[in-house]
Design an enzyme around this catalytic site. Structure first.
Site, PDB file in Angstrom:
ATOM      1  N   VAL A   1       0.939  -1.137   0.041  1.00  0.00           N
ATOM      2  CA  VAL A   1       0.059  -0.131   0.139  1.00  0.00           C
ATOM      3  C   VAL A   1       0.797   0.848  -0.136  1.00  0.00           C
ATOM      4  CG1 VAL A   1      -1.461   1.283   1.647  1.00  0.00           C
ATOM      5  CG2 VAL A   1      -1.434  -0.826   1.584  1.00  0.00           C
TER       6      VAL A   1
ATOM      7  N   LYS B   1       1.780  12.444  -4.994  1.00  0.00           N
ATOM      8  CA  LYS B   1       1.708  12.155  -5.671  1.00  0.00           C
ATOM      9  C   LYS B   1       0.661  12.857  -6.377  1.00  0.00           C
ATOM     10  CE  LYS B   1       0.066   8.738  -9.670  1.00  0.00           C
ATOM     11  NZ  LYS B   1       0.920   6.669  -9.834  1.00  0.00           N
TER      12      LYS B   1
ATOM     13  N   ARG C   1       2.091  -5.948  -7.513  1.00  0.00           N
ATOM     14  CA  ARG C   1       3.635  -6.959  -8.758  1.00  0.00           C
ATOM     15  C   ARG C   1       4.069  -8.036  -8.995  1.00  0.00           C
ATOM     16  NH1 ARG C   1       7.663  -2.521  -7.458  1.00  0.00           N
ATOM     17  NH2 ARG C   1       6.506  -1.039  -7.939  1.00  0.00           N
TER      18      ARG C   1
ATOM     19  N   HIS D   1       0.970  -2.563 -17.110  1.00  0.00           N
ATOM     20  CA  HIS D   1       0.238  -2.608 -16.346  1.00  0.00           C
ATOM     21  C   HIS D   1      -1.561  -2.254 -16.153  1.00  0.00           C
ATOM     22  CE1 HIS D   1       2.857   0.848 -14.571  1.00  0.00           C
ATOM     23  NE2 HIS D   1       3.699  -0.157 -14.888  1.00  0.00           N
TER      24      HIS D   1
ATOM     25  N   GLU E   1      -3.618  -0.786  -9.119  1.00  0.00           N
ATOM     26  CA  GLU E   1      -2.624  -1.246  -9.914  1.00  0.00           C
ATOM     27  C   GLU E   1      -1.827  -2.731 -10.205  1.00  0.00           C
ATOM     28  OE1 GLU E   1      -0.481   1.880 -12.558  1.00  0.00           O
ATOM     29  OE2 GLU E   1       0.703   0.502 -10.889  1.00  0.00           O
TER      30      GLU E   1
HETATM   31  P1  0O2 Z   1       5.706   4.105  -6.719  1.00  0.00           P
HETATM   32  O1  0O2 Z   1       6.852   5.124  -6.383  1.00  0.00           O
HETATM   33  O2  0O2 Z   1       6.153   3.144  -8.083  1.00  0.00           O
HETATM   34  O3  0O2 Z   1       4.282   3.753  -6.480  1.00  0.00           O
HETATM   35  P2  0O2 Z   1      -2.233   8.061 -14.636  1.00  0.00           P
HETATM   36  O4  0O2 Z   1      -2.745   8.707 -13.690  1.00  0.00           O
HETATM   37  O5  0O2 Z   1      -1.786   5.956 -14.948  1.00  0.00           O
HETATM   38  O6  0O2 Z   1      -1.521   8.405 -15.564  1.00  0.00           O
HETATM   39  P3  0O2 Z   1       0.811   7.407 -13.497  1.00  0.00           P
HETATM   40  O7  0O2 Z   1      -0.159   6.987 -11.612  1.00  0.00           O
HETATM   41  O8  0O2 Z   1       1.976   7.994 -13.110  1.00  0.00           O
HETATM   42  O9  0O2 Z   1      -0.157   8.076 -14.225  1.00  0.00           O
HETATM   43  O10 0O2 Z   1       0.661   6.072 -13.984  1.00  0.00           O
HETATM   44  P4  0O2 Z   1       1.905   4.483 -15.046  1.00  0.00           P
HETATM   45  O11 0O2 Z   1       2.713   5.788 -15.446  1.00  0.00           O
HETATM   46  O12 0O2 Z   1       1.570   3.703 -14.961  1.00  0.00           O
HETATM   47  O13 0O2 Z   1       2.852   4.927 -13.389  1.00  0.00           O
HETATM   48  C1  0O2 Z   1       2.266   4.163 -12.107  1.00  0.00           C
HETATM   49  C2  0O2 Z   1       3.757   3.184 -11.644  1.00  0.00           C
HETATM   50  O14 0O2 Z   1       4.011   2.487 -13.012  1.00  0.00           O
HETATM   51  C3  0O2 Z   1       4.368   4.927 -11.176  1.00  0.00           C
HETATM   52  O15 0O2 Z   1       3.991   5.315  -9.677  1.00  0.00           O
HETATM   53  C4  0O2 Z   1       5.744   3.271 -11.158  1.00  0.00           C
HETATM   54  O16 0O2 Z   1       5.419   2.302  -9.892  1.00  0.00           O
HETATM   55  C5  0O2 Z   1       5.510   2.656 -12.475  1.00  0.00           C
HETATM   56  N1  0O2 Z   1       6.562   3.151 -13.379  1.00  0.00           N
HETATM   57  C6  0O2 Z   1       6.024   4.032 -14.557  1.00  0.00           C
HETATM   58  N2  0O2 Z   1       6.571   4.753 -15.284  1.00  0.00           N
HETATM   59  C7  0O2 Z   1       8.381   4.765 -14.591  1.00  0.00           C
HETATM   60  C8  0O2 Z   1       9.730   5.409 -14.873  1.00  0.00           C
HETATM   61  O17 0O2 Z   1       9.654   5.572 -15.758  1.00  0.00           O
HETATM   62  N3  0O2 Z   1      10.298   4.716 -13.904  1.00  0.00           N
HETATM   63  C9  0O2 Z   1       9.952   3.104 -12.485  1.00  0.00           C
HETATM   64  N4  0O2 Z   1      10.648   2.390 -12.041  1.00  0.00           N
HETATM   65  N5  0O2 Z   1       9.283   2.828 -12.557  1.00  0.00           N
HETATM   66  C10 0O2 Z   1       7.956   3.346 -13.383  1.00  0.00           C
HETATM   67  P5  0O2 Z   1       4.802   5.925  -8.708  1.00  0.00           P
HETATM   68  O18 0O2 Z   1       3.394   6.361  -8.411  1.00  0.00           O
HETATM   69  O19 0O2 Z   1       5.365   6.624  -9.721  1.00  0.00           O
HETATM   70  O20 0O2 Z   1       5.428   5.416  -8.139  1.00  0.00           O
END
Ligand code: 0O2
Length: 209
Positions: free
Chosen positions: A46, A55, A77, A120, A139
């Protein structure tokens, strides 16, 4: 109104725990049948409250709408050995009738500019609370071991540099992403060979127990 995060996040924890058990169960089923499991391992979390708030600020989500609108407060995941396994898992998820798929993003075929690859799926998952049923957004990120290695490293570097990774490191990360892609490709080419070896190894281990 002040949000009582500890209380509000209880259903999210429940959804994560239930889904972890279910996906781990799928792996156990495959293993017990002696068939290659498309699921190597499962993790869940969570999102910590400070990350939720950060965010929400980044995405302009008002605090009173966070719980309904943020799609990854609950996150699962699923890690796979091979790229093909990712699509098998996607199919398994779509076949289930204990959840509803709301959306999907295929960053495996269309990797992000950063080099990030993963599949995703956002689902709505029903849980039962004392005050009745609740639908929780979750997610699910599905990726190979190699994609996970890259994403974990990139995530820590992003954290270290506050989202502004220096250009020379970004370039290295892009090369590492290419290497990760090639690793997945090479492993896929010898998939049958690897799976036979793993089966033989598992059998030997059971005999020696
Ligand atoms: P954390 O700390 O991992 O939880 P959206 O509202 O769907 O348009 P969102 O939520 O940014 O936008 O969706 P997206 O792009 O599907 O990304 C969600 C999560 O995917 C991120 O959560 C990361 O866990 C992972 N992710 C996406 N892009 C990248 C990247 O370039 N590098 C890495 N390492 N992870 C990525 P959070 O909240 O950003 O981070």
């Amino acid at each position: 109104m002040q949000i009582n995060w500890e209380k509000e996040l209880i259903p999210f924890h429940q959804a994560v725990e239930e889904l972890k058990i279910k996906f781990k169960g799928i792996r156990e089923e495959y293993v017990s049948m002696g068939i290659h499991s498309p699921i190597e391992f499962v993790m869940g979390r969570v999102k910590p409250v400070p990350s939720i708030l950060q965010k929400a600020a980044r995405k302009n989500i008002p605090e009173d709408q966070i719980l309904k609108r943020m799609k990854d407060i609950a996150g699962i995941r699923i890690i796979c050995q091979f790229v093909d396994d990712i699509y098998t898992v996607v199919k398994l998820i779509k076949q289930r009738n204990d959840l509803k798929v709301l959306g999907e993003k295929d960053y495996v075929r269309e990797q992000k500019e950063s080099g990030y690859r993963s599949y995703h799926i956002v689902i709505e998952y029903p849980i039962h609370t004392v005050s009745g049923p609740r639908h929780i957004l979750v997610e699910i990120q599905i990726r190979t071991l190699s994609m996970n290695f890259w994403a974990t490293i990139e995530h820590s570097l992003n954290y270290k540099y506050g989202g502004e990774i220096p250009t020379h490191i970004q370039k290295r990360l892009q090369r590492a992403a290419e290497a990760s892609f090639l690793l997945d490709e090479e492993m896929s080419k010898i998939k049958d060979e690897i799976q036979e070896a793993q089966k033989a190894f598992a059998k030997k281990n059971t005999r020696n127990r």
